[in-house]
Design a protein around this motif. Structure first.
Motif, PDB file in Angstrom:
ATOM      1  N   ARG A 148       8.480   0.245   4.677  1.00 50.27           N
ATOM      2  CA  ARG A 148       6.911  -0.537   5.107  1.00 50.27           C
ATOM      3  C   ARG A 148       7.848  -2.054   5.731  1.00 50.27           C
ATOM      4  O   ARG A 148       7.553  -2.016   6.899  1.00 50.27           O
ATOM      5  CB  ARG A 148       6.470  -1.112   3.674  1.00 50.27           C
ATOM      6  CG  ARG A 148       5.187  -2.016   4.306  1.00 50.27           C
ATOM      7  CD  ARG A 148       4.324  -3.012   3.166  1.00 50.27           C
ATOM      8  NE  ARG A 148       5.950  -3.655   1.737  1.00 50.27           N
ATOM      9  CZ  ARG A 148       6.174  -3.798   0.957  1.00 50.27           C
ATOM     10  NH1 ARG A 148       4.611  -3.821   0.667  1.00 50.27           N
ATOM     11  NH2 ARG A 148       6.932  -4.636   0.563  1.00 50.27           N
TER      12      ARG A 148
ATOM     13  N   GLY B  99      -0.349   2.944  10.405  1.00 50.38           N
ATOM     14  CA  GLY B  99      -1.085   3.534   9.803  1.00 50.38           C
ATOM     15  C   GLY B  99      -0.598   5.470  10.603  1.00 50.38           C
ATOM     16  O   GLY B  99      -0.488   6.063   9.475  1.00 50.38           O
TER      17      GLY B  99
ATOM     18  N   GLU C 214      -1.492   2.982   4.628  1.00 49.05           N
ATOM     19  CA  GLU C 214      -3.440   1.828   4.873  1.00 49.05           C
ATOM     20  C   GLU C 214      -2.665   0.317   5.100  1.00 49.05           C
ATOM     21  O   GLU C 214      -2.432   0.294   4.873  1.00 49.05           O
ATOM     22  CB  GLU C 214      -3.789   2.259   3.469  1.00 49.05           C
ATOM     23  CG  GLU C 214      -4.899   1.874   3.228  1.00 49.05           C
ATOM     24  CD  GLU C 214      -5.624   2.536   2.107  1.00 49.05           C
ATOM     25  OE1 GLU C 214      -6.414   0.918   1.415  1.00 49.05           O
ATOM     26  OE2 GLU C 214      -5.366   3.341   1.448  1.00 49.05           O
TER      27      GLU C 214
ATOM     28  N   LYS D 179      -1.054  -1.969  12.653  1.00 43.75           N
ATOM     29  CA  LYS D 179      -1.258  -1.016  12.797  1.00 43.75           C
ATOM     30  C   LYS D 179      -1.344   0.358  12.417  1.00 43.75           C
ATOM     31  O   LYS D 179      -1.272   1.514  12.334  1.00 43.75           O
ATOM     32  CB  LYS D 179      -3.371  -1.496  13.608  1.00 43.75           C
ATOM     33  CG  LYS D 179      -4.209  -1.571  13.203  1.00 43.75           C
ATOM     34  CD  LYS D 179      -5.757  -1.528  13.563  1.00 43.75           C
ATOM     35  CE  LYS D 179      -6.704  -2.921  12.680  1.00 43.75           C
ATOM     36  NZ  LYS D 179      -7.620  -2.616  13.558  1.00 43.75           N
TER      37      LYS D 179
ATOM     38  N   ASP E 211      -4.527  -2.338   6.023  1.00 46.38           N
ATOM     39  CA  ASP E 211      -5.918  -3.045   5.272  1.00 46.38           C
ATOM     40  C   ASP E 211      -6.036  -4.818   6.308  1.00 46.38           C
ATOM     41  O   ASP E 211      -5.279  -5.271   6.107  1.00 46.38           O
ATOM     42  CB  ASP E 211      -6.165  -3.777   4.176  1.00 46.38           C
ATOM     43  CG  ASP E 211      -7.428  -4.262   3.287  1.00 46.38           C
ATOM     44  OD1 ASP E 211      -8.302  -3.920   4.475  1.00 46.38           O
ATOM     45  OD2 ASP E 211      -7.422  -4.329   2.912  1.00 46.38           O
TER      46      ASP E 211
END
Length: 126
Positions: free
Chosen positions: A91, A106, A111, A103, A113
């Motif tokens: 990540r 994804g 996920e 994004k 947010d």
């Protein structure tokens, strides 16, 4: 007249209740036709006795599976640390690469947010 202070405790734990049922049934069978429990019409030991063995086997099997599940959870938990570290490191790397378009993480299964966090409300101590 019976002593009102005496209580006959029935175990709540399954293993103890099954053990008591086995002892009662063994005594009932040993006494044969002279057993006072022959008077039982409902829940007769001729029906409940064999069920007790089935129940004991099911309990023993469940306990064995429970121990096996505990061992598997310990094994899983020992491996999760490395997996967690790898996911977090991935990540972090991907967040650096896709700084302008987070994004995109994804696409890697993360996920994302992007809703603003709710403001924390102060609670007044009473």
């Amino acid at each position: 007249m019976a002593n009102p202070r005496i209580r006959i405790n029935i175990p709540k734990k399954p293993a103890e209740l099954i053990g008591l049922a086995k002892r009662v049934n063994d005594k009932h069978l040993a006494d044969g036709d002279s057993s006072p429990l022959k008077l039982l019409q409902k829940n007769a030991w001729s029906e409940v006795g064999p069920i007790t063995q089935i129940c004991l086997k099911a309990h023993e099997d469940a306990e064995a599976l429970s121990r096996q599940a505990e061992e598997l959870y310990r094994k899983r938990d020992a491996l999760l640390g490395q997996i967690d570290a790898a996911v977090k490191a991935s990540r972090d790397v991907l967040t650096g690469i896709y700084r302008d378009e987070p994004k995109a993480l994804g696409n890697w299964g993360f996920e994302v947010d992007d809703t603003p966090p709710k403001p924390k409300t102060k609670t007044n101590p009473a």
